[in-house]
Every structure is written in structure tokens, then in C-alpha cells.
Design an enzyme around this catalytic site. Structure first.
Site, PDB file in Angstrom:
ATOM      1  CG  HIS A 180       3.017  -1.398   0.298  1.00 12.43           C
ATOM      2  ND1 HIS A 180       1.898  -1.299   1.092  1.00 12.43           N
ATOM      3  CD2 HIS A 180       2.549  -1.515  -0.977  1.00 12.43           C
ATOM      4  CE1 HIS A 180       0.806  -1.344   0.342  1.00 12.43           C
ATOM      5  NE2 HIS A 180       1.184  -1.471  -0.916  1.00 12.43           N
TER       6      HIS A 180
ATOM      7  NE  ARG B  55      -4.891  -3.381  -0.630  1.00 11.92           N
ATOM      8  CZ  ARG B  55      -4.165  -2.921  -1.644  1.00 11.92           C
ATOM      9  NH1 ARG B  55      -2.958  -3.444  -1.883  1.00 11.92           N
ATOM     10  NH2 ARG B  55      -4.618  -1.958  -2.412  1.00 11.92           N
TER      11      ARG B  55
END
Length: 310
Positions: free
Chosen positions: A273, A225
């Protein structure tokens, strides 16, 4: 009475998931209705992603559980209107994808691949890397994804230290926990992999203090994250050489803004991502198994501890 399952995710995913969910629920022997629209008080289960738009669960008075398609649940775990069980996504497709990405980038650093690819200066420099058993890798976060990555790296004979907030026992991995364990783990880590959840307790796990503990020139890999890293502290550590290189797949703002200094930094690799994603085939199997469990009075899989946020 049929079990009503509301699919609340991006509309373009519905044609992908609908046949997979229908197949799984049929094989489970359930009488069901699947759809993207129901009267709220008729919904038994919600197959959920935060980008599906559903945020107020108050009208869902018949709801038995919310089943997330995402591994990360930070956008819903604190929702005060959600009072039923919340399950996060843990499926072997997502886990396998993350393991492959992590192992690939650890090997890239370990073998010095960036240098071999970019340096073509005509100088013959036979500088072989050490064996994996001589390389110290630290995995921060030993949940399903972190444990799988740590096991895979240990299977390649890397010297793997894993850290988590609570005690874990993983064969082949030196497991540490707590604040003192984090400081010990970082002080010997040549390569750090971040696979912690995004919670108030994990924000800025890598900051100016903890980055200073790393051996000079250590490498960082973050597919976890974005908020796990203090970006300014990392940029400072890259400038001094305290951190030799960082490969970052997740960011506080996504997509990463075009003017962000990470893009142009010579010692930062940005990936958009892509470390892993939910695989519809395997994710649908997990969702259907949880619905079967709910209907048969069995415990749900992968329940989120709302007090911890994961």
C-alpha cells in the site's frame, strides 16, 4: 469568535500537520484555534482520518464540514451520524505520487523488465517490445487519480482507454462508460489499471466473467482498492494464464496475511500500500482552502456524493 478546527487522525501526525495548518489558516486571514481536543459542540471543522477514532458526530452540533485526509472515504461516507458536508482529499502531491507509481509499473510491463531482471541464462534474445502507441492500456476509474494517470500514459503515446460509470472527455484518451463500455474496454486491454473507489457498485469489478474478457496473458495493476478484485477469480485466471501477471498494492485485509497465496505466487507482485499517500504539505493547503471557503460562504472543494460513496 475564532474558528475551531479539530484534528482527528493518528496522534503522531499532529506535530506534522499543526504548523502546516496554522500557517495556511493564518495566510487565509482567519482567526482560529487548532487542537486535538475540543468540547464537541464548539467544533466548526474536523480534519479527519478514520483511524483517529472519531465515529459518532452526533454531539458536534456546530460542525460545518468534515475534511478528510484520505482520498478514499468508504469508511465514513455511510456514517448516519454525519449530516454535514464531507470533502475527500484531492491534492496534487497525492496525485503526482500515484501517477508516478502507475506509469512506472505500466512501463515495467510494457518493456518486459521483470524478464530481463530475472532471466540470466546466457541466451542472447534480442526481442524488443512494441512502441507504446501499439500497447493497449485500460484505466478503470477516471476520477482525479485515474484521469491524471491516463493523461500521463497518453503523453507517453500509449493507446489509452479509460472507463468510468459516467461519461468523461479526456484529450488523448478513449473514454467509455457504463456496463457495455466496461466490457469493450476490458476486451482489448493488455494492461489494466484499477483506480476506482470502493463502493458496493465497484466491488469485484474484476471477477471470473470480466477477467475472461481480457486478451490472454493481460497484466493487472491495482493501486485502487482491494475489493475491486475477486481474489479467487484472479488466482484462477493466473493459473490458466488468462492473466499473465498482477501487481497489487491494496488488499481486502491489510497488512496482507503472511499465508495469503499472493505472497508466494510467481506471477504476483505485492507492494505494501505504497502507490501513493497523502503528502502533509499539499494536503494542509487543500484543508485550509476548504476552511477558508466555508467561512466565506463559497462552495467546498471535492465534496463527496453520499449516494454514490465518493
Amino acid at each position: 469568535m475564532p474558528v475551531n478546527v479539530l484534528f482527528s487522525a493518528r496522534p503522531e501526525l499532529w506535530p506534522v500537520y499543526e504548523p502546516l495548518l496554522a500557517k495556511g489558516l493564518t495566510e487565509a486571514g482567519l482567526d482560529f484555534c487548532l487542537g486535538t481536543e475540543f468540547a464537541p459542540d464548539q467544533v466548526d471543522y474536523v480534519v479527519y482520518a478514520p483511524n483517529g477514532g472519531l465515529m459518532d458526530f452526533t454531539p458536534y452540533t456546530r460542525l460545518k464540514a468534515v475534511l478528510s485526509l484520505w482520498a478514499g472515504v468508504e469508511q465514513i461516507a455511510g456514517n448516519a451520524t454525519l449530516t454535514v458536508p464531507l470533502a475527500r482529499m484531492v491534492d496534487h502531491g497525492l496525485t503526482q505520487g500515484m501517477t508516478e507509481w502507475v506509469v512506472g509499473h505500466v512501463l515495467r510491463y510494457h518493456l518486459g523488465m521483470d524478464h530481463h531482471i530475472t532471466v540470466q541464462d546466457g541466451v542472447w534474445t534480442p526481442d524488443a517490445p512494441p512502441l507504446a502507441s501499439e500497447r493497449l492500456v485500460c484505466v478503470l476509474g477516471l476520477g482525479a487519480l485515474g484521469e491524471a494517470a491516463a493523461r500521463a500514459l497518453a503523453a507517453l503515446n500509449f493507446h489509452v482507454t479509460g472507463w468510468s460509470r459516467t461519461s468523461k472527455d479526456i484529450p488523448g484518451v478513449t473514454c467509455l462508460y457504463g456496463e457495455d463500455g466496461l466490457l469493450t474496454a476490458l476486451s482489448q486491454a493488455e494492461i489494466v489499471v484499477l483506480l476506482l473507489p470502493d463502493t458496493p457498485a465497484t466491488e469485484n469489478t474484476l471477477n471470473s466473467k470480466t477477467l475472461a474478457l481480457l486478451p490472454m496473458g493481460a497484466c493487472i495493476i491495482n493501486p485502487g482498492r482491494g475489493p475491486l478484485i475477486d481474489d479467487n477469480a484472479l488466482l484462477d485466471a493466473l493459473k490458466t494464464g488468462q492473466v499473465g501477471h498482477a501487481t497489487l498494492d491494496v488488499f481486502r485485509v491489510e497488512p496482507l496475511p503472511p499465508d495469503h497465496p499472493y505472497w508466494a505466487h510467481p506471477n504476483v507482485t505485492v507492494t505494501p500500500h505504497i502507490a501513493s499517500e497523502t503528502r502533509p504539505v499539499t494536503a494542509a493547503q487543500v484543508i485550509c482552502e476548504n476552511i477558508r471557503r466555508g467561512e466565506e460562504g463559497e462552495p467546498f472543494l471535492h465534496l463527496v456524493d453520499r449516494t454514490l460513496g465518493y
